[in-house]
Write an enzyme that holds these catalytic residues in place. Structure first.
Site, PDB file in Angstrom:
ATOM      1  N   ASP A 700       0.868  -1.158   0.000  1.00 46.88           N
ATOM      2  CA  ASP A 700       0.000   0.000   0.000  1.00 46.88           C
ATOM      3  C   ASP A 700       0.915   1.222   0.000  1.00 46.88           C
ATOM      4  O   ASP A 700       2.099   1.113   0.287  1.00 46.88           O
ATOM      5  CB  ASP A 700      -0.841  -0.063   1.283  1.00 46.88           C
ATOM      6  CG  ASP A 700      -1.708   1.144   1.424  1.00 46.88           C
ATOM      7  OD1 ASP A 700      -2.275   1.556   0.418  1.00 46.88           O
ATOM      8  OD2 ASP A 700      -1.814   1.665   2.543  1.00 46.88           O
ATOM      9  N   GLU A 807      -2.630  21.045   0.287  1.00 51.26           N
ATOM     10  CA  GLU A 807      -2.983  22.447   0.456  1.00 51.26           C
ATOM     11  C   GLU A 807      -2.519  22.951   1.804  1.00 51.26           C
ATOM     12  O   GLU A 807      -2.037  24.074   1.934  1.00 51.26           O
ATOM     13  CB  GLU A 807      -4.499  22.620   0.339  1.00 51.26           C
ATOM     14  CG  GLU A 807      -4.972  22.570  -1.088  1.00 51.26           C
ATOM     15  CD  GLU A 807      -6.248  23.359  -1.278  1.00 51.26           C
ATOM     16  OE1 GLU A 807      -7.041  23.378  -0.314  1.00 51.26           O
ATOM     17  OE2 GLU A 807      -6.429  23.954  -2.347  1.00 51.26           O
ATOM     18  N   LYS A 861      -7.588  19.485 -13.081  1.00 47.02           N
ATOM     19  CA  LYS A 861      -6.234  19.488 -12.515  1.00 47.02           C
ATOM     20  C   LYS A 861      -5.738  20.900 -12.218  1.00 47.02           C
ATOM     21  O   LYS A 861      -4.533  21.160 -12.313  1.00 47.02           O
ATOM     22  CB  LYS A 861      -5.245  18.791 -13.461  1.00 47.02           C
ATOM     23  CG  LYS A 861      -5.476  17.311 -13.572  1.00 47.02           C
ATOM     24  CD  LYS A 861      -4.434  16.704 -14.460  1.00 47.02           C
ATOM     25  CE  LYS A 861      -4.717  15.242 -14.713  1.00 47.02           C
ATOM     26  NZ  LYS A 861      -3.981  14.745 -15.850  1.00 47.02           N
ATOM     27  N   GLY A1119      -4.874   3.506  -3.770  1.00 48.18           N
ATOM     28  CA  GLY A1119      -6.123   4.100  -4.208  1.00 48.18           C
ATOM     29  C   GLY A1119      -5.916   5.496  -4.760  1.00 48.18           C
ATOM     30  O   GLY A1119      -6.845   6.132  -5.230  1.00 48.18           O
ATOM     31  N   VAL A1197       9.009  -0.418 -15.389  1.00 46.72           N
ATOM     32  CA  VAL A1197       7.973  -0.187 -14.395  1.00 46.72           C
ATOM     33  C   VAL A1197       6.650  -0.025 -15.126  1.00 46.72           C
ATOM     34  O   VAL A1197       6.519   0.823 -16.000  1.00 46.72           O
ATOM     35  CB  VAL A1197       8.267   1.083 -13.565  1.00 46.72           C
ATOM     36  CG1 VAL A1197       7.182   1.284 -12.535  1.00 46.72           C
ATOM     37  CG2 VAL A1197       9.615   0.969 -12.902  1.00 46.72           C
ATOM     38  N   THR A1204      -8.423   0.389 -15.856  1.00 45.01           N
ATOM     39  CA  THR A1204      -7.729  -0.354 -16.909  1.00 45.01           C
ATOM     40  C   THR A1204      -7.615  -1.814 -16.511  1.00 45.01           C
ATOM     41  O   THR A1204      -7.788  -2.721 -17.316  1.00 45.01           O
ATOM     42  CB  THR A1204      -6.315   0.217 -17.105  1.00 45.01           C
ATOM     43  OG1 THR A1204      -6.397   1.615 -17.120  1.00 45.01           O
ATOM     44  CG2 THR A1204      -5.709  -0.285 -18.381  1.00 45.01           C
TER      45      THR A1204
END
Lengths: 1580, 385
Positions: A700, A807, A861, A1119, A1197, A1204
């Site tokens: 993770d 932020e 974005k 995630g 990589v 996907t």
């Protein structure tokens, strides 16, 4: 309707589709379960668009407006270049005509592919693809009725050709024995808990909303009430525990075997080795196992009980008079039938009530009564009706799919509702009350009230919350691992209609949702309210899943949709947690079966030999009186005689060993984390040795690799990068500093190039262009965000509340640099400005009026704020990812040009890197050996050391990349990879070394001079900025570009009107707003850039480096977004500077990141002319494979994201191809993966790759599934609580402890257990071989050579300690060696220590020793001795030899480090053995056959020949062993042998110790010794 | 208290828990093993020598008389060479080359009240044999360790208890428990029944010796182990309660009477017999003399032949032997030591030669498997999929 159109499943109008198809279903089902009232309403024909029924006029209008909306969507889309969405509106309707498609693989693929095609332009595919999970889910019908495949859809047939060899998946060899016990166990288990969850309902889940009803609702799928909200994770119930456990125990082959043997043994007359010698230990062993399981089960169910007993407020209705209800009310109706799922109506229940419950309820009623008095007026009927009308008006106006943000721009409507909301929301009519209810009693259809920081008990649909606009915050760490809060905007209609309890109690209607499934990112449903003509569509935004926690929201009403096992979190949990069995067990089982066959054949052979002997001899033996044996007793007695070749003690001692190994792991100080006082914990001790054989690590990200702390690292202003050292080092912002403390030490040259210098520079020359830019940048930093400040009174500093830690880091930096955000309103921000280096400076506070905020989202974005500056000018501040900002710059052409140059340089450099890496790889293979002549030993030794040094350096370099090679000198202390250690914490990554660092330094030292020059030269500024950005990005820092643009009043007002129009649009507002934003976010001026580091845990890059050196493929499953994941990949060393990154399925290289361009060059993939994402993927995969094969890549990589992955899963060929390529990749990054996907990925690798041992490591609840699925699950006992740790097999405190855990403990345990098993099998074979040989001299009649009691005690008293000690104390190589040479871990991966050849080799030794020993004893003692030729004397001689030989061999020849232990073990065992002999010789007279009494003391014990024979045979047998080992070692030494030898060298040892100092505690004593060694060597 | 508990979570830093037991690392390399081999060779050789010497001190004569009944005649004839193993320390004396003779005669046995075929063997003793002197019989191919045979006895009965037929049936004596009339055998079981019943006389001196006595007494007492005394007791059976086992009938043709009721506690030959041998070839002590010196000379011994061995292809031999610290004659042990010592030296030399000509430093990374293969350690398709 054209067939063509059906292939397109539009996302943008998916709500429409839903409402339509749902209504269609209602039509077909309306006679069913609906309430009568409901039925009346819906009685007319409902085929909306295909009838010209006048009654449907309204709806027709609706339809028209809808298609209009679709039109407008299209225009927008076309504008955005989305041509594919052409046939949306048609598709809507055609869907209705199509029958539900069959759900087989090809269909899924084709529909998915067509879907994909239609939507390929859409970068965020979160909401459109329905998850099709593994086989178990196959029943499920796709959410949106997918259209059937259509032949005309040409593109998908033109798939790229996949080379057939890449489609080959060798099936995992697995022998399937039918195990009747297992089968029985499965049946019983299946009987006790049937899984209905994946049943599909033709019509979807229908929940009737009627707060007055207290009947349990019926699940249409099985006609039973919905499943209860009770969660049971324990595998057993009280009743099925014992039978299941007994079955489980006897489904183990070994246990069955022993049971059989003990039964045979208990048949009188058949056994020659006693009656109960097997059954008693077997029963003991099984009892212990069962008890342990039982304890575990109890623990689980008590945890369940705690969770199920959590309290939540549920709206309940009292139908009767108040006092009557008081008596009969039961809140805990489930207590009696916890698993039934059937909830009886509260009021109708006539069962007796436990007194305690009465008390509870009385209390509740008092509360209820208390709150019930006043609100009756407030919620008077007229008021509510008027409200209803308001709502109705609103909803007619906002027909159709109402985007959730609507609420924000409909102020006039909400205002009218507001007052009621602000009234006491918990006030409810008297017949309703908030019942404090156990979680397990929550039912589908219940309405619950949640408050801040409360955990959500089930999957619920948010109805309304205390925030006026319906915004609420949810923490979903348990589900997806993201610690940042998620904002949810409640559907405005719902928010309005449910804002008070009173309104809720009036709610009637139904909610229709999808069937339960595990997809965390999608949800569709619809609300049909009786008095609201239009359906309210529900999406993922409206549902809150169980396991989430409500934050910063005072109160929330919600409707329960899924309960218990059907909640998403439970659907995402691995349901059938497989019992983890060690990988080695497979081969052990093989060997056990082999031995069993061996035993059987030996028994058969002996039996046959007996009959031959009988023919030739026995018949002539007059003294036998014709006394023959029959077949069965002979055969059985031989089986019993030899059965202990598989000893029970193998399994018993293994438990002991594992307990000790666990103990050692838990006590390891190297894995003890002081700050949290956490030591490693072993929860599943059965798989300790798997730790030494891991081939794939799935990790993770958040909380595991990172600490989820964002650190501001760099800012770039005017093309120059300034390092930010954080608030700690130079105290920039000193709140409590007394005026006058001018902090002079900032003249320190260390601070050159830091933000401190920048500030001073700016302060000293305030009127330069540079200073202006800096100020603009800081202002931008302080303004462009969505944080809310709160003043912390104690420290006089400001704290900020925000959803994103990024932020937070930005705003904190602004604060540290003198721009403190002190206040924030809806429309203004106050900023206090001061010069932080000088506390004399008077702060000035300015207020900026916020005109607009264009929010950040993952598609855009970027985010912008439009601000009216104090001087009245209007300025737009925009920050965002460089890929979206650069095209929007005023000088975008120039910027592009510069970007290209920078990229080219970078690509060139990278190409060189890759070539260098490849060259290194091949070079080391061909390196000539260096042992020529040696003039002197001294010289030789120096050569040797130099050789070793350079070799070790090279080893590391091969993975790490080049590093200065100067340090081959012996005495220069070596730190392990110093660059990776501090780099990220304190500045530049030295790994990408000198280059940038020097450049920065130089730049900055000239900074003052060039400051001004560069500000004038845009080109130089761009180039410098981009090159800096590039280097930051490759270090894994998250970069953001900051821009601004001054707007004229006209410009702004013109845009504002456009924007307002878009914002008030009723449909597709999101798109319109975005389109509007597009118009203003142009011609931007570059202000600066920032680089934020997602702080890694310490030691992570080194750990990953070691893992990769060890040959373990590293997967990062997260995630998070792709960009974030790649960033972390860079910073933690998964992606190296010579890596090729392939982002699967990304068509446009600029869309992903520059990596794919680089990869493309290498992979000859620069011709991206495929439109079909499948072809792109195939192309990428095939060419990567090709490149690896041709050694064009140094390090591959793969990056793949969750959706996907789904597509890949759906397509058989593709998933095979994927698997084939993925095993080639050095690392894989998997982003936006749901917990279930993570688990599936692990499962896939586990299942389909032969000999894979998977390890999953994570810290959050979202990793549990993965942890449970993997062979080895490791939990980080970290910040996100202990959920993962609790369900893991091992838990550690830090990621870097993996090194010690895997490379030392794992390998040790693996080798130990291997040696233990080999040792056990060896000793048994050796020992029982003699029994077999002896049969030749006993006419194959089955007489046992050994006396019964000795035989019984052999495995426990006389040969257990040695094997157990091997399993505990063996350390074939020292920790330092193993850590500094991770390649040694290959031993476990390739199963070097325990495989058939090794086993057979060790058996050969045992075999030869067995023969040698027996015949020696026969020749020198048995045959010759005059007095003591009794069975007992010979037997005891052989027994004694065996005891000594086995103990000495195992302890001194097999156990590696010689400690005090072998001496103790051998001494003790031999002592006990002779004590035992003396004892039976003295006391025991029971034996008829062996006549043990007094023999040892008076006879053979006094016979010199006996002792001389003993000594001779033991030594000879050991000699055989030693010679065999020496031969093997000198002919074919293993890596372990070589390193064992190296370790003996003082220099090498100390070098290893230094290299591993990162992971091992230093031992002072040893350090001193090292120094001595060094000095000694120096003198040589 | 709680604070302490918190504190104690830190694992203690002990050498056991931290797996840092003080250790040294002997590794089997030529360098460590070679000296070991030579040392072993050096140690074993003298031990072997010593053992050989001890064995050579034992004087032993073994005569296989199985074929006496068929080959020997009524006059002395030479025993074929293969039947004789004469291992005396001084074969150079006047009796050194004497070949033993045998003849078959019939001798009246008073205890059986009948003539018994007896094998008389004449042999020479070339040297004086110091006491103790033992006379063994050696049987081959006799499976006393047969699974059924070895436990075919009743300990209680041997201990003197009057076991009834039912008791016997429940015991281990199968198949020889009772006769057809249901009377238990005494002693029951296969072992007792097959008691070796060839009788050995004392030695009769034919030539040589200084004293006038022409008989050298060999006693059949004290031949059993002292511990057996507890095992065999005088029985409490009345003679008519039991019958002798089938093979004993010749000795007790009319069954047991008060006079001839056997007293197992004094039947040492039975006690010896009933301590079953572990291997099918075994020696059992028949007679001994712990006091007198057997002077060099010619002697004869009479063996009453009762025990059939030819039926099962076995042999029986007479063993006359003295004893050393090692027990009987056992040259194998010494030889074995010497052989192993030679092997050690040879092996050591071989290893040394190899080490000299093909030196190989084990601690060299160039032998590592992953250095010799391609460097990429990531598992590859060929191996894994």
């Amino acid at each position: 309707m054209g067939v063509d159109d059906t292939s397109i499943q539009p996302r943008l109008s998916s709500e429409t589709t839903h409402s339509l198809s749902i209504q269609e279903q209602q039509t077909s089902n309306h006679g069913g379960i609906m309430s009568k009232k409901h039925k009346k309403n819906r009685n007319r024909p409902r085929v909306r668009f295909f009838t010209s029924d006048n009654e449907n006029k309204e709806e027709e209008e609706h339809h028209v407006s809808e298609s209009d909306d679709a039109q407008s969507v299209r225009t927008i889309n076309e504008q955005l270049g989305l041509d594919d969405i052409r046939a949306i509106d048609n598709a809507d309707f055609s869907v209705l005509n199509e029958p539900p498609p069959a759900h087989d693989a090809s269909d899924t693929y084709e529909s998915a592919s067509s879907m994909r095609k239609a939507l390929s332009a859409d970068a965020e595919q979160d909401n459109n693809v329905h998850v099709s999970f593994q086989d178990g889910f196959a029943m499920e019908i796709p959410l949106q009725n997918l259209p059937p495949p259509v032949e005309e859809n040409a593109p998908q047939t033109q798939r790229l050709f996949i080379p057939p060899e890449l489609l080959r998946i060798k099936k995992k060899r697995r022998l399937h024995f039918f195990n009747p016990m297992q089968w029985l166990g499965d049946k019983i288990a299946a009987f006790s808990n049937k899984d209905h969850r994946y049943l599909s309902s033709g019509n979807r889940r229908r929940i009737i909303i009627n707060p007055e009803s207290c009947e349990s609702q019926i699940d249409s799928r099985n006609g039973k009430p919905f499943i209860g909200n009770e969660i049971i994770t324990s595998r057993y119930t009280k009743y099925n525990f014992l039978p299941l456990q007994i079955i489980a125990q006897f489904s183990k082959v070994a246990n069955c075997y022993f049971l059989l043997i003990s039964i045979l043994q208990m048949i009188p007359g058949w056994s020659t080795t006693g009656t109960y010698t097997t059954i008693i230990p077997l029963l003991l062993f099984i009892t212990i196992s069962i008890c342990r399981e039982g304890y575990d089960s109890c623990r689980r169910s008590s945890l369940d009980r705690v969770e199920n007993a959590n309290q939540v407020k549920v709206l309940r209705h009292v139908r009767n008079e108040f006092p009557v209800a008081k008596k009969t009310l039961r809140t805990r109706f489930h207590r009696r039938h916890p698993s039934s799922g059937m909830t009886k109506c509260t009021m109708d229940s006539k069962e007796s009530v436990e007194t305690k419950e009465v008390k509870d309820t009385t209390k509740e009623f008092k509360e209820a009564a208390f709150t019930a008095t006043e609100p009756l007026e407030a919620s008077a009927p007229p008021a509510s009706t008027s409200l209803n009308t308001v709502v109705e008006e609103t909803s007619t106006a906002t027909v159709g799919p109402a985007p959730s943000i609507e609420a924000t721009i409909a102020p006039s409507d909400t205002d009218s509702v507001r007052p009621t909301v602000n009234a006491d929301p918990s006030a409810i009519p008297s017949t309703f009350f908030w019942s404090e209810c156990d979680w397990k009693d929550v039912r589908v259809g219940d309405i619950i009230r949640l408050t801040s920081d409360e955990a959500v008990p089930a999957d619920v649909i948010a109805l309304s919350c205390s925030s006026p606009i319906g915004a609420m915050y949810v923490e979903t760490a348990a589900l997806d691992g993201e610690t940042s809060l998620k904002t949810k905007l409640i559907n405005s209609t719902l928010q309005k209609r449910c804002c008070t309890v009173d309104k809720i109690t009036k709610l009637r209607g139904e909610c229709i949702s999808e069937d339960p499934n595990g997809d965390l990112y999608n949800f569709t449903g619809v609300f049909n309210l009786e008095d609201c003509k239009h359906e309210i569509p529900l999406s993922n935004n409206d549902i809150i899943y169980r396991g989430s926690i409500i934050r910063n929201t005072k109160e929330l009403f919600a409707l329960v949709v899924f309960t218990g096992e059907e909640t998403k979190i439970r659907m995402n949990a691995v349901q059938k947690v497989h019992v983890k069995t060690p990988v080695m067990q497979k081969i052990t089982n093989g060997i056990v079966s082999f031995i069993f066959v061996f035993v059987l054949s030996m028994a058969i052979f002996c039996t046959a030999a007996y009959f031959v002997w009988q023919n030739n001899n026995e018949d002539k033996l007059w003294y036998m009186f014709g006394n023959h044996l029959s077949v069965m007793p002979v055969l059985i007695s031989f089986i019993i005689l030899f059965n202990t070749m598989v000893p029970i003690s193998l399994y018993v001692s293994m438990e002991v060993i594992r307990a000790f190994q666990s103990f050692l792991i838990q006590n390891d100080l190297d894995m003890y984390y002081e700050p949290t006082a956490t030591h490693a914990v072993v929860r599943t001790s059965t798989i300790l040795e798997d730790l030494g054989q891991v081939t794939h690590i799935f990790s993770d990200k958040t909380g595991t690799l990172t600490d989820n702390i964002m650190l501001f690292r760099h800012l770039i202003v005017a093309g120059q990068s300034w390092q930010h050292l954080g608030p700690e080092k130079p105290k920039l912002y000193v709140p409590g500093a007394k005026p006058g403390d001018k902090l002079e030490e900032y003249n320190d040259p260390e601070l050159e190039g830091t933000t401190v210098q920048m500030l001073r520079c700016m302060h000293e020359n305030p009127y330069t262009n540079f200073s202006k830019m800096v100020r603009m940048f800081l202002l931008n930093l302080a303004l462009c965000h969505t944080c809310f400040p709160t003043l912390d009174e104690e420290t006089d500093s400001y704290k900020y509340q925000t959803t994103s830690p990024d932020e937070l880091a930005l705003v904190h930096t602004a604060q540290q640099l003198g721009y403190v955000v002190t206040e924030r309103d809806v429309d203004s921000v106050s900023i206090r400005q001061h010069y932080p280096l000088d506390s004399y400076s008077k702060p000035t506070t300015k207020s900026y009026r916020i005109l607009n905020v264009i929010e950040f989202n993952s598609k855009r974005k970027r985010m912008s704020v439009i601000v009216r500056m104090p001087n009245g000018r209007i300025c737009l501040f925009c920050k965002g990812a460089d890929s979206v900002i650069i095209p929007r710059l005023r000088l975008n052409k120039l910027a592009h040009k510069k970007l290209n140059t920078v990229n080219q340089q970078k690509n060139l450099k990278k190409s060189v890197e890759i070539d260098r890496a490849i060259a290194r790889h091949s070079q080391s293979t061909a390196r000539p050996s260096l042992t020529a002549s040696r003039p002197s030993m001294n010289r030789h030794r120096r050569d040797y050391i130099q050789n070793m040094n350079s070799w070790l350096d090279e080893r590391r370099a091969n993975i790490l990349g080049p590093r200065p090679r100067s340090s081959t000198s012996v005495l220069q202390p070596r730190r392990v990879a110093p660059m990776a250690r501090h780099s990220l914490a304190y500045g530049e990554n030295v790994q990408s070394f000198s280059g940038h660092q020097h450049q920065h330094r130089r730049n900055n030292s000239f900074a003052r001079n060039f400051n001004e020059a560069i500000t004038k030269d845009d080109a130089a500024m761009f180039e410098s900025t981009f090159s800096n950005l590039n280097s930051f990005a490759s270090e894994g820092l998250r970069t953001l570009l900051y821009t601004h643009r001054y707007l004229t009043e006209e410009e702004y007002s013109e845009w504002k009107s456009l924007n307002d129009e878009a914002a008030s649009s009723l449909t597709n507002r999101q798109e319109l707003v975005e389109a509007a934003a597009e118009l203003i976010e142009t011609k931007l001026e570059l202000t600066g850039a920032t680089a934020i580091e997602d702080k890694l845990q310490d030691g992570v890059p080194e750990t990953i480096n070691a893992i990769q050196r060890a040959g373990i493929s590293f997967w990062m499953l997260t995630g998070d977004k792709r960009e974030t994941a790649i960033n972390i990949g860079h910073s933690c060393g998964i992606i190296k500077e010579f890596s090729t990154v392939v982002i699967l399925g990304v068509r446009d290289p600029s869309e992903g990141s520059d990596e794919s361009v680089k990869g493309g060059k290498r992979l000859s993939m620069d011709h991206h002319n495929f439109t079909d994402p499948f072809s792109i993927m195939i192309d990428q995969l095939v060419s990567s494979h090709e490149a690896i094969r041709l050694k064009k890549l140094a390090h591959l990589v793969l990056v793949v994201d969750g959706s996907t992955l789904e597509d890949i899963e759906a397509d058989e060929d593709l998933s095979r191809l994927f698997l084939n390529v993925v095993v080639e990749a050095n690392a894989v990054i998997c982003c936006r993966a749901s917990p279930m996907q993570k688990a599936q990925m692990v499962g896939k690798i586990r299942e389909s790759i032969d000999k894979s041992v998977t390890l999953a490591i994570g810290d959050g609840a979202n990793d549990i599934a993965m942890i449970q699925e993997a062979h080895v699950g490791i939990g980080i006992a970290g910040r996100e609580g202990l959920q993962a740790a609790r369900s893991s097999d091992f838990s550690i405190a830090r990621f870097k402890f993996m090194v010690k855990l895997l490379f030392c403990h794992g390998r040790w345990n693996y080798v130990r257990l291997s040696k233990y098993i080999l040792g056990t099998f060896y000793k048994e074979l050796y020992f029982f071989l003699q029994q077999a040989i002896f049969q030749r001299f006993a006419g194959y009649t089955g007489t046992s050579l050994y006396e019964n009691w000795s035989l019984t005690c052999f495995n426990t008293l006389f040969s257990s300690l040695c094997v157990i000690c091997i399993g505990i104390f063996d350390k074939d190589l020292s920790a330092a060696t193993l850590i500094s040479v991770p390649e040694l871990y290959q031993t476990g991966i390739t199963n070097e220590a325990f495989n058939w050849p090794v086993y057979l080799g060790s058996m050969a030794v045992g075999f030869s020793q067995g023969f040698l020993v027996f015949y020696c004893a026969y020749a020198v003692f048995g045959l010759r001795d005059l007095n003591d030729g009794t069975l007992f004397a010979i037997g005891q001689l052989l027994f004694t030899i065996s005891v000594i030989l086995i103990n000495v061999k195992l302890m001194f020849l097999e156990l590696r480090p010689m400690t005090i232990v072998p001496f103790i073990v051998v001494g003790l065992t031999v002592f006990v053995w002779f004590l035992f002999n003396i004892f039976i010789s003295q006391e025991y007279s029971g034996s008829v056959v062996y006549l043990a009494k007094s023999q040892f003391i008076h006879h053979f014990g006094r016979n010199a020949a006996w002792w001389f024979s003993l000594f001779f045979i033991v030594i000879t047998a050991l000699l055989v062993d030693v010679s065999a080992q020496l031969m093997r070692r000198s002919v074919k030494p293993t890596d372990t042998d070589i390193f064992a030898n190296m370790e003996n060298d003082a220099f090498v040892r100390s070098r290893f110790e230094q290299e591993s100092s990162e992971f091992l505690r230093s031992e002072t004593a040893d350090e001193e010794k090292q120094v001595e060694d060094f000095l000694a060597f120096r003198e040589v | 208290m709680a604070k302490e508990a918190q504190k104690s979570r830190k694992p203690p830093n002990t050498s056991f828990r931290q797996q840092r037991l003080k250790s040294w690392q002997p590794i089997l390399t030529p360098r460590t093993v070679l000296p070991l081999l030579f040392v072993l060779g050096i140690i074993f050789a003298p031990i072997g020598g010593g053992l050989l010497y001890a064995s050579s001190q034992v004087q032993e004569l073994v005569i296989d008389y199985t074929d006496c009944s068929s080959v020997a005649t009524s006059t002395y004839s030479e025993i074929p060479n293969s039947y004789v193993k004469s291992r005396f320390s001084n074969m150079q004396s006047i009796y050194g080359n004497y070949v033993p003779h045998w003849k078959l005669i019939s001798v009246y046995d008073s205890s059986l009240s009948t003539d018994v075929t007896t094998c008389q063997i004449k042999f020479a003793v070339p040297v004086n044999l110091n006491p103790p002197l033992f006379m063994y019989y050696r049987l081959t191919n006799f499976y006393q360790n047969h699974r059924r045979y070895v436990k075919s006895l009743d300990e209680e009965q041997l201990r003197g208890e009057a076991r009834t037929a039912e008791d016997i049936k429940g015991g281990g004596c199968s198949p020889l428990e009772t006769n057809e009339d249901g009377k238990p055998y005494y002693p029951c079981g296969l072992i007792a029944n097959s008691l070796f019943n060839d009788s050995f006389s004392s030695l009769e001196r034919l030539e040589g010796g200084n004293d006038s006595l022409n008989e050298f007494a060999m006693y059949d007492t004290n031949i059993a182990w002292p511990s057996d005394k507890h095992r065999f007791k005088r029985t409490q059976y009345q003679p008519d309660e039991v019958v002798p086992p089938p093979n004993w009938v010749a000795r007790y043709p009319n069954g047991y009477t008060v006079e001839n009721m056997p007293d197992l506690s004094s039947m040492e030959n039975l006690q010896v017999w009933m301590r079953t041998a572990g291997l099918p070839t075994f020696n059992k002590l028949a007679r001994r003399n712990d006091v007198d010196v057997l002077e060099a000379g010619l002697y004869s011994v009479k063996i009453g032949l009762h025990f059939p061995v030819k039926a099962y292809d076995g042999t029986k031999s007479l063993v006359l032997t003295t004893r050393s610290v090692l027990g009987g004659k056992n040259p194998f042990l010494g030889l074995a030591y010497i052989i192993v010592s030679i092997i050690c030296v040879i092996l050591g030399s071989l290893f040394t030669i190899r080490h000299l000509f093909q030196p190989r430093k084990l601690a060299d990374h160039r032998y590592l498997t992953w250095d010799t293969e391609t460097n990429n350690l990531a598992p590859r398709t060929e191996e894994r999929v």
